[in-house]
Design a protein around this motif. Structure first.
Motif, PDB file in Angstrom:
ATOM      1  N   PRO A  60       0.860  -0.974  -0.017  1.00 21.48           N
ATOM      2  CA  PRO A  60       0.086  -0.045  -0.077  1.00 21.48           C
ATOM      3  C   PRO A  60       0.902   1.331   0.195  1.00 21.48           C
ATOM      4  CG  PRO A  60      -0.522  -1.545   1.685  1.00 21.48           C
ATOM      5  CD  PRO A  60       0.699  -1.855   1.333  1.00 21.48           C
ATOM      6  N   ILE A  61       0.258   2.360  -0.272  1.00 20.90           N
ATOM      7  CA  ILE A  61       1.280   3.556  -0.228  1.00 20.90           C
ATOM      8  C   ILE A  61       0.655   4.188   1.001  1.00 20.90           C
ATOM      9  CG2 ILE A  61       1.789   4.028  -2.826  1.00 20.90           C
ATOM     10  CD1 ILE A  61      -0.730   5.903  -2.971  1.00 20.90           C
ATOM     11  N   TYR A 108       0.305   6.652   4.351  1.00 21.94           N
ATOM     12  CA  TYR A 108      -0.066   8.176   4.608  1.00 21.94           C
ATOM     13  C   TYR A 108       0.972   8.843   5.322  1.00 21.94           C
ATOM     14  CZ  TYR A 108      -5.036   7.014   4.080  1.00 21.94           C
ATOM     15  OH  TYR A 108      -6.292   6.848   3.342  1.00 21.94           O
ATOM     16  N   ALA A 120      -5.465   7.455  -4.800  1.00 21.28           N
ATOM     17  CA  ALA A 120      -4.483   6.663  -4.271  1.00 21.28           C
ATOM     18  C   ALA A 120      -4.514   5.082  -5.101  1.00 21.28           C
ATOM     19  CB  ALA A 120      -4.575   6.351  -2.728  1.00 21.28           C
ATOM     20  N   LEU A 121      -5.595   4.642  -5.282  1.00 21.86           N
ATOM     21  CA  LEU A 121      -5.297   3.327  -5.633  1.00 21.86           C
ATOM     22  C   LEU A 121      -4.921   3.240  -7.154  1.00 21.86           C
ATOM     23  CD1 LEU A 121      -8.880   2.158  -4.513  1.00 21.86           C
ATOM     24  CD2 LEU A 121      -6.736   0.719  -3.917  1.00 21.86           C
ATOM     25  N   ASN A 179      -2.325   4.626  -7.894  1.00 21.45           N
ATOM     26  CA  ASN A 179      -0.753   4.490  -8.035  1.00 21.45           C
ATOM     27  C   ASN A 179      -0.291   3.491  -8.695  1.00 21.45           C
ATOM     28  OD1 ASN A 179       0.987   2.840  -5.947  1.00 21.45           O
ATOM     29  ND2 ASN A 179      -1.140   3.052  -5.188  1.00 21.45           N
ATOM     30  N   GLY A 214      -2.756  -4.700   4.295  1.00 20.16           N
ATOM     31  CA  GLY A 214      -3.450  -4.722   5.713  1.00 20.16           C
ATOM     32  C   GLY A 214      -4.930  -5.353   5.710  1.00 20.16           C
ATOM     33  N   HIS A 226      -9.084  -2.254  -1.926  1.00 21.51           N
ATOM     34  CA  HIS A 226      -8.372  -3.308  -3.155  1.00 21.51           C
ATOM     35  C   HIS A 226      -9.133  -4.358  -3.733  1.00 21.51           C
ATOM     36  CE1 HIS A 226      -5.081  -1.068  -0.843  1.00 21.51           C
ATOM     37  NE2 HIS A 226      -4.683  -1.464  -1.971  1.00 21.51           N
ATOM     38  N   HIS A 285      -2.834  -9.281   4.823  1.00 21.32           N
ATOM     39  CA  HIS A 285      -2.160  -9.693   5.843  1.00 21.32           C
ATOM     40  C   HIS A 285      -2.986  -9.239   7.198  1.00 21.32           C
ATOM     41  CE1 HIS A 285      -0.040  -5.952   6.799  1.00 21.32           C
ATOM     42  NE2 HIS A 285       0.204  -6.139   5.918  1.00 21.32           N
ATOM     43  N   GLY A 286      -2.449  -9.744   8.480  1.00 22.18           N
ATOM     44  CA  GLY A 286      -3.152  -9.471   9.563  1.00 22.18           C
ATOM     45  C   GLY A 286      -2.360  -8.290  10.202  1.00 22.18           C
ATOM     46  N   TRP A 287      -2.703  -7.906  11.588  1.00 24.35           N
ATOM     47  CA  TRP A 287      -2.382  -6.860  12.089  1.00 24.35           C
ATOM     48  C   TRP A 287      -1.255  -7.134  12.959  1.00 24.35           C
ATOM     49  CZ3 TRP A 287      -7.913  -4.568  13.424  1.00 24.35           C
ATOM     50  CH2 TRP A 287      -8.232  -3.861  12.265  1.00 24.35           C
ATOM     51  N   LEU A 288      -0.396  -6.394  13.234  1.00 17.83           N
ATOM     52  CA  LEU A 288       0.703  -6.438  14.202  1.00 17.83           C
ATOM     53  C   LEU A 288       0.252  -5.891  15.392  1.00 17.83           C
ATOM     54  CD1 LEU A 288       4.159  -5.316  13.053  1.00 17.83           C
ATOM     55  CD2 LEU A 288       3.203  -7.504  13.552  1.00 17.83           C
TER      56      LEU A 288
HETATM   57  N1  MSP Z   1      -2.704   5.104   2.513  1.00 20.41           N
HETATM   58  C1  MSP Z   1      -3.700   4.143   2.663  1.00 20.41           C
HETATM   59  C2  MSP Z   1      -3.139   3.042   1.550  1.00 20.41           C
HETATM   60  C3  MSP Z   1      -3.456   3.305   0.102  1.00 20.41           C
HETATM   61  S1  MSP Z   1      -3.175   1.963  -0.823  1.00 20.41           S
HETATM   62  C4  MSP Z   1      -3.770   2.586  -2.344  1.00 20.41           C
HETATM   63  C5  MSP Z   1      -3.285   3.494   4.026  1.00 20.41           C
HETATM   64  N2  MSP Z   1      -2.134   3.718   4.731  1.00 20.41           N
HETATM   65  S2  MSP Z   1      -1.660   3.537   6.211  1.00 20.41           S
HETATM   66  O1  MSP Z   1      -0.384   4.110   6.337  1.00 20.41           O
HETATM   67  O2  MSP Z   1      -2.425   3.862   7.003  1.00 20.41           O
HETATM   68  O3  MSP Z   1      -1.614   1.964   6.056  1.00 20.41           O
HETATM   69  C6  MSP Z   1      -1.045   1.009   5.222  1.00 20.41           C
HETATM   70  C7  MSP Z   1      -0.469  -0.135   5.750  1.00 20.41           C
HETATM   71  O4  MSP Z   1       0.272  -0.442   6.833  1.00 20.41           O
HETATM   72  C8  MSP Z   1      -1.802  -1.021   6.223  1.00 20.41           C
HETATM   73  O5  MSP Z   1      -2.644  -1.503   5.301  1.00 20.41           O
HETATM   74  C9  MSP Z   1      -0.955  -2.277   6.368  1.00 20.41           C
HETATM   75  O6  MSP Z   1      -0.605  -2.802   5.395  1.00 20.41           O
HETATM   76  C10 MSP Z   1       0.203  -1.508   7.211  1.00 20.41           C
HETATM   77  N3  MSP Z   1      -0.058  -1.562   8.764  1.00 20.41           N
HETATM   78  C11 MSP Z   1      -0.213  -0.042   9.339  1.00 20.41           C
HETATM   79  N4  MSP Z   1      -0.194  -0.504  10.759  1.00 20.41           N
HETATM   80  C12 MSP Z   1      -0.328  -1.934  10.972  1.00 20.41           C
HETATM   81  C13 MSP Z   1      -0.343  -2.829  12.046  1.00 20.41           C
HETATM   82  N5  MSP Z   1      -0.403  -2.430  13.255  1.00 20.41           N
HETATM   83  N6  MSP Z   1      -0.125  -4.120  11.602  1.00 20.41           N
HETATM   84  C14 MSP Z   1       0.024  -4.589  10.372  1.00 20.41           C
HETATM   85  N7  MSP Z   1       0.098  -3.731   9.200  1.00 20.41           N
HETATM   86  C15 MSP Z   1      -0.271  -2.492   9.562  1.00 20.41           C
HETATM   87  O7  MSP Z   1      -4.203   2.660   4.735  1.00 20.41           O
END
Ligand code: MSP
Length: 540
Positions: free
Chosen positions: A25-26, A28, A249-250, A252, A278, A285, A307-310
């Protein structure tokens, strides 16, 4: 950036082999990266490196998501313009962290770049012209942290009746805006057909089931513009609006791959093979993105893998809750290889997983310092001591030696199968299991005792044991290169493999399983420990 030939090079034929195209993902640009963000990048990097090691062309993209209310608010909180804020965070945080974790991305896209913004405007103008966009009023909840229009039914009850976002557990805003809408509801049937005809389009299965049942319930049209602020790409047919950040964003994934600008690159990369995301951003997506592409007549990607969350302390790590950890905090103590190894090995890819310093230290000590590191050190130092650093010619092989060669072939096959289903932890575990088998072999064969036997048979047996162990390590260097590029490179050099077999990057995964590639005479040397033991005051 990767060492592989750039697909942007005009000498690269547009008709050449399609690259394996993988994206993160890109991110923020609201705050510095956390180990949560880096988790996705490390996973994508392992997959990209594995495919390169298969000697396949690869295109690996990451980047930053810079428009929208969330970035605008972060910039305002810091007293600078959103543009300045984005520039600052990209240069001081988001690009440098890629070096910290050894990401080998081929490109880095920023959504404020003209190569993106211009194509986004053309893309949406075409969909507007085709009649899939109409003007309407959006009334409903919006979570700025998710940048998502929410359904009232999915919100959590908060104190005083204020509804909360289920992901961020923070109050949502109530919007009432005249916006443009994309007729997403028209695409529900085609999306269901896509999920049906391409069963691995959304993975893992739990993610696929969630998406299919969500779309089966019917889709609402999507608001694609915002008119209460101006930090975004102006709507091409009405500049009082900016495009909703997600539908900017998508894109990109396509604009960075040359969509509308570089047909040669686009032909070699699209469709993307895997978008890693995530689970919090799965629907964007797996539902909105393919529908956008269908509306524009562009092929959908091949797979979206969630994938899951940390978690830290049992909860999704979050900047708001001050549980975010910066990757450097861990890399400074353990090094980037151990960092990558830990997150890929200790968490089942697709499930949630917890990080703790204690667990990280335990895995480091048992599997890296005492495991692979100690094995490499034992084998190289014995070749140095007993054979003056020249890899000996093995004698007749016995069952124990043969078993190891057989186990290597099985390890390669198991790791390949695991990588094909993105079971990253299984691929790492297969290689780690093999390292354990080699360590067990050395312990059982006791070459230090055999070395006391000066007879020709004794020398020959010692030669066979050390050759077998060194040849096993040669394969481990190749198989671990995607996970631990630095240690693998060091191991490759210490075994004298670079002189004999060429660069590590040119060794194919398939050939890694062929026994006997490292020839006797290789110049083996013991170097510094691959994984130094932790200082007693290291975080534990
Ligand atoms: N900008 C959007 C994505 C746009 S893609 C076209 C976005 N950005 S984000 O910075 O908030 O997060 C992006 C990604 O970071 C999440 O989807 C995930 O892949 C990863 N993660 C952010 N926090 C996370 C955890 N605590 N655990 C696992 N992955 C996490 O959403």
């Amino acid at each position: 950036m990767s060492e592989t030939a750039s697909l942007r090079d005009p000498a690269e034929p547009a008709t050449g082999r399609k690259a394996f195209y993988i994206t993160t993902p890109i991110y923020y640009v609201t705050a510095p990266p956390s180990i949560g963000n880096a988790y996705t990048t490390v996973a994508a990097d392992m997959i990209a490196r594995w495919h390169r090691q298969r000697q396949q062309p690869v295109w690996f993209l990451t980047g930053t998501d810079e428009h929208g209310q969330k970035v605008l608010t972060a910039a305002a909180d810091n007293g600078v313009s959103p543009r300045e804020w984005a520039d600052r965070l990209v240069e001081t945080e988001w690009k440098p962290v890629l070096g910290v974790i050894d990401a080998s991305n081929d490109d880095f896209i920023r959504t404020t770049e003209p190569r993106h913004t211009e194509r986004v405007r053309e893309f949406w103008q075409a969909i507007y012209d085709a009649g899939d966009v109409y003007e309407g009023t959006y009334e409903g909840p919006y979570c700025i942290a998710c940048e998502e229009f929410k359904l009232p039914a999915e919100l959590l009850p908060g104190a005083g009746g204020v509804p909360l976002c289920p992901i961020h557990e923070r109050p949502v805003e109530q919007l009432s805006e005249v916006n443009y809408f994309f007729a997403l509801s028209r695409y529900a049937d085609r999306l269901l057909e896509l999920y049906e005809s391409h069963p691995t389009f959304v993975q893992p299965e739990s993610a696929r089931n969630e998406v299919v049942s969500f779309v089966r319930q019917g889709l609402q049209d999507l608001s694609i513009s915002r008119s209460s602020f101006d930090w975004g790409i102006p709507v091409p047919w009405d500049d009082k609006h900016v495009l909703y950040v997600w539908i900017d964003a998508l894109l990109n994934y396509a604009t960075a791959a040359g969509f509308g600008t570089d047909p040669r690159l686009f032909a070699r990369t699209w469709p993307a093979d895997v978008h890693l995301v995530g689970k919090d951003i799965l629907r964007f997506h797996a539902v909105i993105w393919p529908a956008m592409l269908m509306a524009a007549g562009v092929d959908p990607p091949r797979q979206v893998f969630a994938h899951g969350w940390l978690q830290v302390g049992g909860q999704k790590m979050s900047k708001a809750k001050a549980t975010a950890i910066h990757p450097s905090e861990i890399v400074d103590t353990f090094g980037s290889d151990a960092y990558r190894y830990y997150f890929l090995r200790a968490i089942a890819f697709g499930s949630d997983g917890s990080f703790s310093w204690e667990h990280m230290s335990a895995v480091y000590t048992s599997e890296l310092a005492n495991g692979l590191g100690n094995l490499a050190s034992r084998v190289t130092s014995m070749v140095a001591r007993y054979f003056s650093g020249s890899l000996p010619e093995p004698g007749d092989v016995g069952p124990a030696d043969e078993a190891l060669a057989g186990s290597l072939a099985e390890t390669v096959a198991a790791a390949e199968r695991a990588m094909d289903r993105l079971a990253l932890q299984d691929a790492v575990a297969a290689v780690e299991g093999f390292v354990g088998a080699v360590n067990g072999y050395v312990t059982e064969q006791e070459p230090w005792k055999v070395a006391k036997d000066d007879s020709p048979q004794g020398r020959l047996r010692l030669a066979t044991i050390l050759y077998t162990a060194a040849e096993s390590l040669r394969a481990v260097a190749v198989l671990h290169a995607a996970v631990m590029p630095r240690a693998s490179q060091a191991l490759w050099e210490r075994l004298g493999a670079a002189d004999q077999l060429g660069p590590l990057s040119e060794q194919s995964v398939a050939e890694a399983g062929t026994w006997g590639r490292l020839a006797p005479g290789a110049a083996v040397r013991k170097g510094d420990p691959l994984f130094p033991r932790l200082e007693p005051d290291a975080p534990a």
